[in-house]
Design a protein around this motif. Structure first.
Motif, PDB file in Angstrom:
ATOM      1  N   CYS A  13      27.435 -46.335 -11.466  1.00 12.60           N
ATOM      2  CA  CYS A  13      26.596 -45.569 -10.574  1.00 12.60           C
ATOM      3  C   CYS A  13      26.998 -44.120 -10.369  1.00 12.60           C
ATOM      4  O   CYS A  13      28.042 -43.695 -10.802  1.00 12.60           O
ATOM      5  CB  CYS A  13      26.626 -46.231  -9.234  1.00 12.60           C
ATOM      6  SG  CYS A  13      25.040 -46.746  -8.755  1.00 12.60           S
ATOM      7  N   LEU A  52      25.560 -59.022  -3.349  1.00  7.62           N
ATOM      8  CA  LEU A  52      24.365 -59.189  -4.168  1.00  7.62           C
ATOM      9  C   LEU A  52      24.575 -60.434  -5.025  1.00  7.62           C
ATOM     10  O   LEU A  52      25.376 -60.417  -5.953  1.00  7.62           O
ATOM     11  CB  LEU A  52      24.174 -57.954  -5.058  1.00  7.62           C
ATOM     12  CG  LEU A  52      22.809 -57.699  -5.671  1.00  7.62           C
ATOM     13  CD1 LEU A  52      21.766 -57.429  -4.598  1.00  7.62           C
ATOM     14  CD2 LEU A  52      22.878 -56.525  -6.640  1.00  7.62           C
ATOM     15  N   TYR A 138      28.426 -55.679  -9.930  1.00  6.51           N
ATOM     16  CA  TYR A 138      27.966 -55.011 -11.144  1.00  6.51           C
ATOM     17  C   TYR A 138      28.778 -55.389 -12.379  1.00  6.51           C
ATOM     18  O   TYR A 138      28.246 -55.402 -13.490  1.00  6.51           O
ATOM     19  CB  TYR A 138      28.020 -53.495 -10.965  1.00  6.51           C
ATOM     20  CG  TYR A 138      26.977 -52.911 -10.039  1.00  6.51           C
ATOM     21  CD1 TYR A 138      26.059 -53.708  -9.355  1.00  6.51           C
ATOM     22  CD2 TYR A 138      26.902 -51.533  -9.839  1.00  6.51           C
ATOM     23  CE1 TYR A 138      25.121 -53.159  -8.506  1.00  6.51           C
ATOM     24  CE2 TYR A 138      25.955 -50.975  -8.994  1.00  6.51           C
ATOM     25  CZ  TYR A 138      25.078 -51.788  -8.320  1.00  6.51           C
ATOM     26  OH  TYR A 138      24.129 -51.225  -7.486  1.00  6.51           O
ATOM     27  N   ASP A 156      27.658 -47.103  -4.338  1.00  7.12           N
ATOM     28  CA  ASP A 156      26.473 -46.792  -5.136  1.00  7.12           C
ATOM     29  C   ASP A 156      25.243 -46.665  -4.255  1.00  7.12           C
ATOM     30  O   ASP A 156      24.975 -47.537  -3.430  1.00  7.12           O
ATOM     31  CB  ASP A 156      26.246 -47.906  -6.161  1.00  7.12           C
ATOM     32  CG  ASP A 156      24.950 -47.732  -6.941  1.00  7.12           C
ATOM     33  OD1 ASP A 156      24.555 -46.571  -7.173  1.00  7.12           O
ATOM     34  OD2 ASP A 156      24.343 -48.746  -7.315  1.00  7.12           O
ATOM     35  N   VAL A 158      21.843 -47.426  -4.719  1.00  8.50           N
ATOM     36  CA  VAL A 158      21.109 -48.210  -5.716  1.00  8.50           C
ATOM     37  C   VAL A 158      19.946 -47.402  -6.274  1.00  8.50           C
ATOM     38  O   VAL A 158      19.763 -47.285  -7.487  1.00  8.50           O
ATOM     39  CB  VAL A 158      20.624 -49.537  -5.095  1.00  8.50           C
ATOM     40  CG1 VAL A 158      19.787 -50.329  -6.107  1.00  8.50           C
ATOM     41  CG2 VAL A 158      21.815 -50.377  -4.623  1.00  8.50           C
ATOM     42  N   PRO A 208      23.318 -52.813 -14.450  1.00  8.09           N
ATOM     43  CA  PRO A 208      24.709 -53.254 -14.304  1.00  8.09           C
ATOM     44  C   PRO A 208      25.222 -53.939 -15.566  1.00  8.09           C
ATOM     45  O   PRO A 208      24.473 -54.642 -16.252  1.00  8.09           O
ATOM     46  CB  PRO A 208      24.640 -54.246 -13.136  1.00  8.09           C
ATOM     47  CG  PRO A 208      23.443 -53.838 -12.350  1.00  8.09           C
ATOM     48  CD  PRO A 208      22.449 -53.349 -13.360  1.00  8.09           C
ATOM     49  N   ARG A 214      21.348 -58.562 -13.086  1.00 10.18           N
ATOM     50  CA  ARG A 214      20.351 -57.503 -13.291  1.00 10.18           C
ATOM     51  C   ARG A 214      19.026 -57.754 -12.581  1.00 10.18           C
ATOM     52  O   ARG A 214      18.380 -56.815 -12.106  1.00 10.18           O
ATOM     53  CB  ARG A 214      20.132 -57.280 -14.782  1.00 10.18           C
ATOM     54  CG  ARG A 214      21.342 -56.643 -15.459  1.00 10.18           C
ATOM     55  CD  ARG A 214      21.155 -56.516 -16.951  1.00 10.18           C
ATOM     56  NE  ARG A 214      22.348 -55.944 -17.574  1.00 10.18           N
ATOM     57  CZ  ARG A 214      22.497 -55.783 -18.882  1.00 10.18           C
ATOM     58  NH1 ARG A 214      21.527 -56.162 -19.707  1.00 10.18           N
ATOM     59  NH2 ARG A 214      23.603 -55.251 -19.363  1.00 10.18           N
ATOM     60  N   SER A 216      18.721 -59.314  -9.714  1.00 13.29           N
ATOM     61  CA  SER A 216      19.016 -58.999  -8.315  1.00 13.29           C
ATOM     62  C   SER A 216      19.054 -57.489  -8.082  1.00 13.29           C
ATOM     63  O   SER A 216      18.558 -56.994  -7.065  1.00 13.29           O
ATOM     64  CB  SER A 216      20.360 -59.620  -7.915  1.00 13.29           C
ATOM     65  OG  SER A 216      20.307 -61.021  -8.012  1.00 13.29           O
ATOM     66  N   TYR A 217      19.641 -56.769  -9.036  1.00 13.40           N
ATOM     67  CA  TYR A 217      19.674 -55.306  -8.943  1.00 13.40           C
ATOM     68  C   TYR A 217      18.252 -54.739  -8.955  1.00 13.40           C
ATOM     69  O   TYR A 217      17.921 -53.841  -8.168  1.00 13.40           O
ATOM     70  CB  TYR A 217      20.489 -54.751 -10.106  1.00 13.40           C
ATOM     71  CG  TYR A 217      20.521 -53.244 -10.187  1.00 13.40           C
ATOM     72  CD1 TYR A 217      21.403 -52.501  -9.413  1.00 13.40           C
ATOM     73  CD2 TYR A 217      19.672 -52.552 -11.054  1.00 13.40           C
ATOM     74  CE1 TYR A 217      21.438 -51.114  -9.490  1.00 13.40           C
ATOM     75  CE2 TYR A 217      19.701 -51.169 -11.141  1.00 13.40           C
ATOM     76  CZ  TYR A 217      20.591 -50.456 -10.357  1.00 13.40           C
ATOM     77  OH  TYR A 217      20.612 -49.086 -10.437  1.00 13.40           O
ATOM     78  N   ARG A 220      16.666 -55.287  -5.585  1.00 12.51           N
ATOM     79  CA  ARG A 220      17.152 -54.363  -4.568  1.00 12.51           C
ATOM     80  C   ARG A 220      16.565 -52.967  -4.770  1.00 12.51           C
ATOM     81  O   ARG A 220      16.184 -52.285  -3.806  1.00 12.51           O
ATOM     82  CB  ARG A 220      18.687 -54.320  -4.595  1.00 12.51           C
ATOM     83  CG  ARG A 220      19.334 -53.373  -3.575  1.00 12.51           C
ATOM     84  CD  ARG A 220      18.825 -53.577  -2.148  1.00 12.51           C
ATOM     85  NE  ARG A 220      18.943 -54.932  -1.683  1.00 12.51           N
ATOM     86  CZ  ARG A 220      20.038 -55.488  -1.171  1.00 12.51           C
ATOM     87  NH1 ARG A 220      21.146 -54.788  -1.085  1.00 12.51           N
ATOM     88  NH2 ARG A 220      20.024 -56.729  -0.727  1.00 12.51           N
TER      89      ARG A 220
END
Length: 245
Positions: A13, A52, A138, A156, A158, A208, A214, A216-217, A220
């Motif tokens: 990040c 996360l 991550y 980070d 996001v 990530p 990924r 979940s990222y 978010r």
């Protein structure tokens, strides 16, 4: 639906100050299985719960796709005029209408306390953390963090602040920019080197390293975009959908 991204940069990040060090989550595993480091983002819409977690079930992945589909798209605007100070001084406790604000601790330490395990505070302080364990979502790494090596863990954004600026935040009030910069929904303590390589990339050019996290990222990222009425680029939305399809 989503076009699969041809190439993904496996790094971290945007750089934050060296004191942006962080805390951990629940469990961590390697890249094959992804990291499970806290709460499913679908069950954590305010970002107040730890970490996360990996989104595993078909039902949750379908719900993730439905959420991401709500995010509008447009091209990136100019970066002209962007400066970190346009989003207030770093880790301000004076943002309005977001969790943890006005509690006497700066945002950085609030987020570290949210995600950290085995927390140890500076003598006489209820805010300043000096030691903790971080399970980084991550990378899947477990990091034993000490304040003297503060840069090993960074915070980070996001949805990066420069990205926000280019997608519409340049026209916001200063107060709203301070909100998104300090909103725990948009903040994740992670491995410092990984964080530093992300810059202001969207999901089409950075995800990530741990493949399991990924989706979940992407959720978010979508949650932040929807809360603040920000679009993402079409390639970024395609990349987000591809992670949860």
């Amino acid at each position: 639906m989503a076009g699969v991204v041809a190439a993904v940069m496996l790094a971290g990040c945007g750089p934050i100050d060296a004191e942006s060090a962080g805390g951990g989550g629940d469990t961590a595993s390697g890249d094959k299985g992804g990291a499970s480091t806290g709460v499913n983002p679908l069950d954590n819409p305010k970002g107040t719960e730890r970490g996360l977690a990996v989104i595993k079930s078909d039902k949750d992945r379908a719900a993730a796709v439905k959420l991401i589909e709500k995010v509008p798209t447009k091209g990136r605007g100019a970066k002209t005029g962007y400066d970190r100070d346009e989003f207030g001084y770093a880790w301000a406790d004076n943002a309005e209408d977001i969790p943890f604000a006005h509690n006497g601790c700066d945002t950085r330490n609030d987020v570290l306390a949210r995600d950290g395990e085995d927390l140890k505070y500076r003598s006489g302080s209820k805010c300043v953390l000096v030691e903790m364990t971080l399970h980084d979502p991550y990378t899947g790494r477990t990091i034993e963090w000490r304040k003297q090596d503060a840069a090993e863990v960074q915070i980070d954004h996001v949805m990066p602040l420069s990205y926000d600026w280019q997608m519409g935040a340049s026209r916001w009030s200063k107060a709203k920019r301070v909100q998104i910069a300090n909103d725990p929904l948009n903040l994740m303590p992670v491995d410092g080197r990984t964080n530093s390589s992300k810059g202001d990339s969207g999901p089409a050019s950075w995800l990530p390293p741990s493949k399991g996290i990924r989706c979940s990222y992407a959720v978010r990222f979508a949650q932040v975009a929807l809360k603040y009425d920000l679009p993402v680029t079409s390639p970024d939305k395609d990349a987000m959908l591809a992670q949860c399809a």
